[in-house]
Design a protein around this motif. Sequence first.
Motif, PDB file in Angstrom:
ATOM      1  N   LEU A 131      -6.454  -6.959   8.300  1.00  0.00           N
ATOM      2  CA  LEU A 131      -6.235  -7.792   7.119  1.00  0.00           C
ATOM      3  C   LEU A 131      -7.345  -7.563   6.103  1.00  0.00           C
ATOM      4  O   LEU A 131      -7.085  -7.445   4.898  1.00  0.00           O
ATOM      5  N   LEU A 132      -8.592  -7.488   6.564  1.00  0.00           N
ATOM      6  CA  LEU A 132      -9.716  -7.264   5.662  1.00  0.00           C
ATOM      7  C   LEU A 132      -9.603  -5.898   4.984  1.00  0.00           C
ATOM      8  O   LEU A 132      -9.863  -5.761   3.783  1.00  0.00           O
ATOM      9  N   GLY A 133      -9.184  -4.890   5.741  1.00  0.00           N
ATOM     10  CA  GLY A 133      -9.038  -3.556   5.177  1.00  0.00           C
ATOM     11  C   GLY A 133      -7.955  -3.495   4.117  1.00  0.00           C
ATOM     12  O   GLY A 133      -8.127  -2.860   3.069  1.00  0.00           O
ATOM     13  N   ARG A 134      -6.844  -4.152   4.358  1.00  0.00           N
ATOM     14  CA  ARG A 134      -5.767  -4.159   3.369  1.00  0.00           C
ATOM     15  C   ARG A 134      -6.181  -4.919   2.113  1.00  0.00           C
ATOM     16  O   ARG A 134      -5.814  -4.541   0.997  1.00  0.00           O
ATOM     17  N   LEU A 135      -6.955  -5.986   2.289  1.00  0.00           N
ATOM     18  CA  LEU A 135      -7.483  -6.703   1.130  1.00  0.00           C
ATOM     19  C   LEU A 135      -8.408  -5.788   0.333  1.00  0.00           C
ATOM     20  O   LEU A 135      -8.366  -5.771  -0.907  1.00  0.00           O
ATOM     21  N   GLY A 136      -9.227  -5.003   1.026  1.00  0.00           N
ATOM     22  CA  GLY A 136     -10.097  -4.046   0.343  1.00  0.00           C
ATOM     23  C   GLY A 136      -9.300  -3.029  -0.455  1.00  0.00           C
ATOM     24  O   GLY A 136      -9.670  -2.673  -1.579  1.00  0.00           O
ATOM     25  N   ASN A 137      -8.202  -2.548   0.106  1.00  0.00           N
ATOM     26  CA  ASN A 137      -7.352  -1.604  -0.631  1.00  0.00           C
ATOM     27  C   ASN A 137      -6.794  -2.238  -1.900  1.00  0.00           C
ATOM     28  O   ASN A 137      -6.727  -1.591  -2.961  1.00  0.00           O
ATOM     29  N   LEU A 138      -6.415  -3.493  -1.802  1.00  0.00           N
ATOM     30  CA  LEU A 138      -5.881  -4.190  -2.974  1.00  0.00           C
ATOM     31  C   LEU A 138      -6.963  -4.333  -4.049  1.00  0.00           C
ATOM     32  O   LEU A 138      -6.716  -4.061  -5.234  1.00  0.00           O
ATOM     33  N   VAL A 139      -8.159  -4.733  -3.639  1.00  0.00           N
ATOM     34  CA  VAL A 139      -9.263  -4.872  -4.587  1.00  0.00           C
ATOM     35  C   VAL A 139      -9.592  -3.514  -5.211  1.00  0.00           C
ATOM     36  O   VAL A 139      -9.829  -3.408  -6.421  1.00  0.00           O
ATOM     37  N   GLY A 140      -9.600  -2.466  -4.397  1.00  0.00           N
ATOM     38  CA  GLY A 140      -9.896  -1.140  -4.913  1.00  0.00           C
ATOM     39  C   GLY A 140      -8.878  -0.665  -5.936  1.00  0.00           C
ATOM     40  O   GLY A 140      -9.233  -0.052  -6.952  1.00  0.00           O
ATOM     41  N   SER A 141      -7.603  -0.953  -5.707  1.00  0.00           N
ATOM     42  CA  SER A 141      -6.569  -0.588  -6.673  1.00  0.00           C
ATOM     43  C   SER A 141      -6.780  -1.302  -8.003  1.00  0.00           C
ATOM     44  O   SER A 141      -6.584  -0.718  -9.086  1.00  0.00           O
ATOM     45  N   LEU A 142      -7.208  -2.559  -7.925  1.00  0.00           N
ATOM     46  CA  LEU A 142      -7.486  -3.315  -9.141  1.00  0.00           C
ATOM     47  C   LEU A 142      -8.704  -2.745  -9.865  1.00  0.00           C
ATOM     48  O   LEU A 142      -8.690  -2.573 -11.097  1.00  0.00           O
ATOM     49  N   LEU A 143      -9.753  -2.415  -9.122  1.00  0.00           N
ATOM     50  CA  LEU A 143     -10.955  -1.863  -9.738  1.00  0.00           C
ATOM     51  C   LEU A 143     -10.688  -0.505 -10.371  1.00  0.00           C
ATOM     52  O   LEU A 143     -11.292  -0.164 -11.395  1.00  0.00           O
ATOM     53  N   PHE A 144      -9.797   0.263  -9.775  1.00  0.00           N
ATOM     54  CA  PHE A 144      -9.451   1.565 -10.352  1.00  0.00           C
ATOM     55  C   PHE A 144      -8.903   1.408 -11.762  1.00  0.00           C
ATOM     56  O   PHE A 144      -9.176   2.227 -12.650  1.00  0.00           O
TER      57      PHE A 144
END
Length: 292
Positions: A18-31
């Motif tokens: 769950l934490l990893g998928r949240l990180g992917n979501l945050v990373g997509s937003l930061l991109f």
Amino acid sequence: MRLLLGVMWILHWLPLPLLGRLGNLVGSLLFVLVRSRRNITLINLRLCMPELQEAQHRRLARQHFQAYARSVLERGVLWWGSEKRLKRLIVVEPSVPLEEIASRPTILLCPHFVCLDVAGVAVMLQSSLCSIYTRQRNPVFDEALRKGRTRFRPIKLLSRAEGVKPIIRAMREGLPFFMLPDMDFGAKDAEFIPFFGTPAATLTAPARIAAATGAQVIPVVATFLPNFRGWKVNFYPAWEDYPGGDIIAATRRMNAFIEARVREAPSEYFWAHKRFKTRPPGVPDIYGKNRQ
């Protein structure tokens, strides 16, 4: 910063998938939002992997942002997770080379993949070490980072400004030197060595310290395990005949090794760093003017 650290502490209790998928979501937003670092990443990828199409560069850049954001959130697990949990999540291949470290001075050469802190934790769960530490601008984050990196074993954090003598002294006391060799710190103590075919200001310190101390160089690379199962830390065999009689050739050998590891996990290398900021005399800046 206190609020951010509080959020990280709360999130570290989440299951890693769950934490990893949240990180992917945050990373997509930061991109999308962090244009300056996105542009740096794309410039680096175009320069280092010209064989890819632009759409592939952008896809890889987005994946890098996801990997980096994921590594930041998962750092909370490294800082506050139990030793039992970390040992379950960190797969070490083949093992931390404790006997080799004890036998002679050792440089643990760790390139800048986003999970490099995992490699440090894998070592510190079993051994003390020494490393270069750059004080963080924010004192609250600086304190959290220091505590997180020293909670399992006492480690010796040395300032880059002190030069090489404290490093050599610590190595002769039996501490392995956990070294990050592939950032651009300017032309001082560096040579322009090709990295993916482009001259990059590359520290010759790994070769020079190995020559001065008779140290063995053992590379270590940390990457994500598939399916959010944790991390893999690979310890490679100590380099034979290193550095030899040619410091430049030894530094070329190091960069070639890092290139090969990057191609194995391209999204996880730290592309958002201005690796080619320092240019040879007369060669123009590649990062200027907010290039797209």
